[in-house]
Enzyme design. Structure first.
Site, PDB file in Angstrom:
ATOM      1  CE  LYS A  86      -3.982   1.573   2.775  1.00 54.52           C
ATOM      2  NZ  LYS A  86      -4.890   1.362   3.962  1.00 54.52           N
ATOM      3  CB  SER A 161      -7.452   3.909   3.486  1.00 60.27           C
ATOM      4  OG  SER A 161      -6.618   3.215   4.450  1.00 60.27           O
ATOM      5  CB  SER A 185      -8.370   1.102   6.300  1.00 63.58           C
ATOM      6  OG  SER A 185      -8.838   2.306   6.576  1.00 63.58           O
TER       7      SER A 185
END
Length: 488
Positions: A86, A161, A185
């Site tokens: 990520k 996210s 997330s």
């Protein structure tokens, strides 16, 4: 349940299957990486799920992996298997941009602990997954890398996210993705895109990462980690199957005492045949579930009962409602000192989202909660952790919705202050868990109007194996859903 299909294209196969096939020399890591790169080339221009893809670097790593196989040495559990990381997690030589241009100028000099663990397991790091600016939205849009789309429906969020991670998994770009979770997330994006996401107990996977800096008008500014992030945020995996999520969690589990909450312990498999008791909690009395959400919970409960679990319904569990309220206090108050930085270097989306979210939190706690209120929130958190652990014991799990609504419409959090408040209320299952530090997994259980709808399983602290076993029982009895994805 997905069955092994050696004739499938490598990108279609599970990580567990690929690792075994590479080890037995049925397929090479180079072949797998090339297949995933081709899939990325076909789907990523539309979805914008992965960024900073370096084919030459990945193929060089794959060739080394194949040489290690040929040499007959000891191989890691993910040897030669592609994974993504990520954009808010340090990976050596890649920028940790957080979706913000001001943070995109410094390639990381080292790896976060969870990335090191993936490397040591033999994984091939193939691309960085997109996320919202500062990873503080349930949507994955930023001014630096653009908008990530949901492969099921471009008008709906892929989640946030870790939305780039979930979108790329659903599209077949890699079989495993690294993510992190402080307010859903990992779990929420997985649910939005019909994949599996597990949030481990705080400390199970090391959250250690090298210090981060932002280039501001006043010069480089170190970003220190606030206490709520230390106590509530976790690193963890997303995957297309429960088995792959379990494999990735075992790989990422790291006894790293540089993490203030790190524990030197690995998950222990449960004895075969042990069945968790399941308590169904559909809501907390603050928001009405969409019919598709209730249906998904009902179907998951029926599948668990079919698998031999003892299932009971609970009308309400007030401590989860209280935990969600405390989350809205601690998270936003810890983020408040970062607002000047966000206003300096963030995009319009994150500014608006935070303005509306702080307004929703103010409706609960007041415009500027006092230090005494903040301290009482931390104190009450500890009491709720004890109460929930007493309820769950060593053999019980909770079955809840993921959210009171199916995947939100894109940018719903910035549509209006009223809509932003609705989102925060609907996301109580995502907010209640992190503030208490318990493990939870989301797994698909239904399909409604062309969108996957998942459920959440919450276990006692360090009970990852128990909730994964329950998730496997649901997956085994649920038809596999594939998104209507096309390359155009």
């Amino acid at each position: 349940m997905e069955t092994r299909n050696p004739a499938a294209e490598p990108w279609q196969r599970t990580a567990t299957d690929l690792a075994d096939a590479i080890r037995r020399r049925e397929v090479s890591s180079v072949e797998v990486v090339r297949s995933c790169l081709a899939r990325i080339e076909q789907t990523n221009p539309r979805l914008a799920a992965l960024v900073d893809i370096r084919p030459d670097e990945a193929l060089a790593d794959a060739r080394r992996a194949d040489r290690d196989v040929a040499a007959g040495g000891e191989l890691g559990p993910l040897h030669g298997v592609p994974v993504s990381t990520k954009i808010n997690t340090d990976q050596r030589g890649h920028v940790t941009s957080h979706g913000v241009a001001a943070l995109a100028g410094r390639p990381a000099e080292g790896d976060a602990a969870c990335v090191t663990a993936l490397r040591e397991a033999g994984a091939i790091l193939l691309g960085r997954s997109n996320a919202p600016a500062f990873s503080y939205r349930w949507f994955s849009t930023n001014a630096l890398h653009g908008r990530t789309l949901n492969p099921w429906d471009a008008t709906r969020t892929p989640g946030g996210s870790s939305g780039g991670a979930s979108s790329s998994l659903a599209a077949g770009m890699t079989p495993i993705a690294q993510g992190n979770d402080i307010g859903g997330s990992i779990r929420y994006p997985a649910a939005c895109c019909g994949v599996v996401g597990i949030r481990p107990t705080v400390g199970r996977v090391s959250g250690w990462t090298p210090p981060a800096y932002a280039d501001t008008p006043a010069g480089p500014q170190q970003i220190d980690v606030p206490p709520t992030v230390q106590a509530c945020a976790v690193e963890g995996p997303l995957a297309r199957t429960v088995a792959d999520a379990r494999l990735a969690l075992h790989v990422m589990t790291t006894p790293d005492l540089r993490d203030p909450y790190g524990i030197p312990a690995a998950p222990v498999p449960l004895p075969e045949g042990v069945k968790a008791k399941v308590t169904v909690v559909r809501g907390i009395g603050t928001v009405k579930n969409h019919p598709a959400v209730d249906r998904a919970v009902t179907e998951a409960a029926a599948r668990l009962a079919e698998a031999g679990h003892e299932v009971e319904e609970l009308d309400d569990l007030p401590l989860l409602a209280e935990a969600a309220r405390i989350w809205a206090l601690l998270i936003y108050e810890d983020f408040r000192p970062m607002l000047p930085l966000v206003n300096d270097v963030g995009d319009d989306g994150i500014r608006t989202s935070l303005r509306y979210s702080f307004g929703a939190a103010a409706a609960i706690w007041g415009e500027r909660p006092s230090l005494e209120t903040y301290i009482q929130g931390w104190a009450r958190r500890a009491s709720l952790i004890t109460r929930l652990q007493e309820l769950l014991g060593t053999e019980r799990v909770l079955l809840t919705p993921v959210c009171a609504e199916p995947a939100f419409e894109q940018d719903a959090d910035i549509a209006s202050p009223e809509r932003a408040a609705e989102l925060i209320a609907a996301m109580w299952p995502m907010a209640a868990v992190p503030v208490l530090g318990f493990p939870a997994v989301t797994v698909p259980s239904s399909l409604s109007d062309g969108l996957p709808v998942s459920v959440q399983l919450i276990g006692g602290r360090y009970a990852e194996e128990r909730i994964l076993d329950a998730a496997q029982a649901i997956e085994d009895r649920t038809p596999r859903f594939l998104p209507p994805l096309g390359p155009g």
